[in-house]
Design a protein around this motif. Structure first.
Motif, PDB file in Angstrom:
ATOM      1  N   ARG A 165       0.920  -1.194   0.022  1.00  9.75           N
ATOM      2  CA  ARG A 165       0.172  -0.083   0.033  1.00  9.75           C
ATOM      3  C   ARG A 165       0.684   1.066  -0.013  1.00  9.75           C
ATOM      4  O   ARG A 165       1.461   1.700   1.034  1.00  9.75           O
ATOM      5  N   SER A 166       1.092   1.871  -1.173  1.00 10.22           N
ATOM      6  CA  SER A 166       1.802   3.032  -1.444  1.00 10.22           C
ATOM      7  C   SER A 166       1.575   3.909  -2.556  1.00 10.22           C
ATOM      8  O   SER A 166       1.107   3.235  -3.382  1.00 10.22           O
ATOM      9  N   ASP A 167       1.646   5.065  -2.321  1.00 10.84           N
ATOM     10  CA  ASP A 167       1.396   6.064  -3.451  1.00 10.84           C
ATOM     11  C   ASP A 167       2.842   6.146  -4.228  1.00 10.84           C
ATOM     12  O   ASP A 167       2.819   6.793  -5.332  1.00 10.84           O
ATOM     13  N   SER A 169       5.646   5.179  -7.179  1.00  9.67           N
ATOM     14  CA  SER A 169       5.683   4.719  -8.301  1.00  9.67           C
ATOM     15  C   SER A 169       6.194   3.317  -8.092  1.00  9.67           C
ATOM     16  O   SER A 169       7.065   3.133  -7.019  1.00  9.67           O
ATOM     17  N   TYR A 173       9.302   2.624  -5.262  1.00  8.17           N
ATOM     18  CA  TYR A 173       9.054   1.665  -4.118  1.00  8.17           C
ATOM     19  C   TYR A 173      10.165   0.804  -4.028  1.00  8.17           C
ATOM     20  O   TYR A 173      10.895   0.622  -3.148  1.00  8.17           O
ATOM     21  N   ASP A 278     -11.226  -1.259  -4.214  1.00  8.34           N
ATOM     22  CA  ASP A 278     -10.079  -0.626  -4.791  1.00  8.34           C
ATOM     23  C   ASP A 278      -8.796  -1.367  -4.325  1.00  8.34           C
ATOM     24  O   ASP A 278      -7.661  -0.904  -4.660  1.00  8.34           O
ATOM     25  N   GLN A 309       1.647  -1.133  -8.859  1.00  4.49           N
ATOM     26  CA  GLN A 309       1.897   0.139  -8.647  1.00  4.49           C
ATOM     27  C   GLN A 309       1.655   0.916  -9.891  1.00  4.49           C
ATOM     28  O   GLN A 309       1.412   2.303  -9.699  1.00  4.49           O
ATOM     29  N   PRO A 312      -3.626   2.471 -11.755  1.00  7.32           N
ATOM     30  CA  PRO A 312      -4.406   3.472 -10.913  1.00  7.32           C
ATOM     31  C   PRO A 312      -5.569   2.869 -10.246  1.00  7.32           C
ATOM     32  O   PRO A 312      -6.193   3.566  -9.252  1.00  7.32           O
ATOM     33  N   GLY A 315      -5.358   0.053  -5.424  1.00 10.56           N
ATOM     34  CA  GLY A 315      -4.820   1.051  -4.470  1.00 10.56           C
ATOM     35  C   GLY A 315      -4.108   0.225  -3.490  1.00 10.56           C
ATOM     36  O   GLY A 315      -3.189   0.867  -2.645  1.00 10.56           O
ATOM     37  N   TRP A 316      -4.271  -1.146  -3.208  1.00  9.73           N
ATOM     38  CA  TRP A 316      -3.264  -1.907  -2.308  1.00  9.73           C
ATOM     39  C   TRP A 316      -3.559  -3.180  -2.713  1.00  9.73           C
ATOM     40  O   TRP A 316      -4.282  -3.714  -3.371  1.00  9.73           O
TER      41      TRP A 316
END
Length: 376
Positions: A165-167, A169, A173, A278, A309, A312, A315-316
């Motif tokens: 779970r990360s925003d 790229s 990451y 998501d 990743q 879009p 999300g996780w």
């Protein structure tokens, strides 16, 4: 408000078209994602249920609207204790046990579940729940309803497993979370593998390829230690049929996420995920153990990291792995806390007394066991 729960008859759970349509609508508006209880997986598991299992489907409704679904089974024992209980049903290939709850109706759904179990003459002991997210919608609703109803409940076990779970790229990451020495070694393995032939990574996007990809996965998994131990999906006809059915239904619903690495057009590593809401759940991985020196299982996890990743819509992803898994824990930095609960059941007369005694005995035995362990 009309609250009702509807168990199926024992040993032969059924689900008609109308019921599955209700499940599908619920899955689109669920408060807590669970790909294993989404219609794709749950329907396939029920359709290919091995004989002898007693599974019941409890539905909570607000009028005609389905607001929750909880598959349960009766257990003759609770761990090592000879105490019968009810448990959420997690089939052999289910790795998350959170019931489906309609968003905004979480507490109402749990009131419905518990009311049905309280009134059920077939429900012994207490309710044992496993495979829940400690920070999820079910955990919050259970606690709230138990406090509201002055109903006994206890968390009896917890552990952490890897989660993505990360925003960031995929590249960021990879650079941030994986040690440079490990990144260097994996780049070397990728290069060496490429010296053997043409290496291609693909994500399933054409339904015409689905049957062949399922065949390839089953064959690849059965070729390794799981096949030797008889635990590969292809070792049992009902498991293979479940897998094909779940993949077909999930692909049709846009929830199947399937990756492969080919060497000269031959699958050497494959990974199957199921999406819901998501998020997504990592289901199974298979790789050619004869090429173990190239770590194909790790390489496809790297490909999966980029696929997730860079998408879009995801999300996780829950790894669904065992705690302290040496491979995935080294690649994914985030963790998900998984818990088990024991919840008291109410009732009338003798049933209420028997359930109260069972709940107290289980709690007491657990307390004594912890005390003895602490003394050691």
């Amino acid at each position: 408000m009309d609250m009702a729960s509807h168990p199926s008859r024992p040993n032969a759970p059924t689900a008609g078209e109308d019921q599955r349509a209700d499940w599908a609508a619920l899955a689109l508006d669920t408060a807590e994602a669970n790909g294993f209880y989404a219609p794709d997986m749950l329907g396939a598991a029920i359709d290919h249920l091995p004989g002898g299992q007693d599974v019941r489907l409890i539905e909570a409704r607000d009028g005609a609207m389905l607001i929750g679904i909880l598959p349960v089974t009766i257990r003759a024992r609770h761990g090592r204790l000879p105490i019968g209980c009810i448990s959420n049903w997690m089939h052999d290939h289910c790795f998350f046990g959170a019931p489906m709850l309609r968003r905004g109706h979480e507490a109402a759904a749990w009131r419905g579940f518990l009311a049905e179990l309280d009134a059920a003459p077939w429900a012994p002991g207490f309710l044992h729940l496993e495979g829940l997210d400690a920070a999820g919608a079910n955990a919050a609703a259970i606690e709230a309803v138990c406090v509201e109803q002055r109903r006994g409940w206890r968390e009896i076990h917890r552990y952490e497993r890897a989660m993505l779970r990360s925003d960031l790229s995929a590249d960021a990451y990879w650079e941030t979370q994986v040690r440079s020495k490990k990144r260097k070694e994996l780049r070397r393995l990728q290069k060496r593998l490429g010296e053997l032939g043409a290496v291609e990574t693909r994500l399933l996007d054409d339904g015409a390829d689905l049957a062949r990809w399922c065949d390839d996965f089953l064959a690849l998994e059965a070729s390794g230690w799981k096949g030797e131990n008889g635990t590969a999906l292809g070792c049992k006809p009902e498991d293979a049929a479940f897998f094909r059915s779940a993949c077909a239904s999930a692909f049709a619903a846009g929830r199947l996420h399937m990756l492969r690495i080919d060497l000269d057009d031959r699958a050497i590593a494959m990974l199957v995920n199921f999406r819901h809401g998501d998020g997504a759940f990592s289901f199974k991985i298979a790789f050619d153990e004869a090429l173990g020196r190239f770590s194909p299982g790790v390489l496809i996890e790297i490909a999966n990291l980029h696929a997730v990743q860079d998408d879009p819509a995801i999300g996780w992803m829950d790894s669904c792995a065992a705690p302290d898994h040496p491979m995935i824990d080294s690649l994914w930095a985030e963790r998900r806390t998984i818990v088990q609960y024991r919840i008291a059941l109410h009732g009338k007369g003798r049933a209420w007394m028997e359930r109260r005694v069972a709940f107290a005995m289980a709690n007491g035995a657990e307390t004594i066991a912890r005390m003895l362990k602490g003394q050691r």
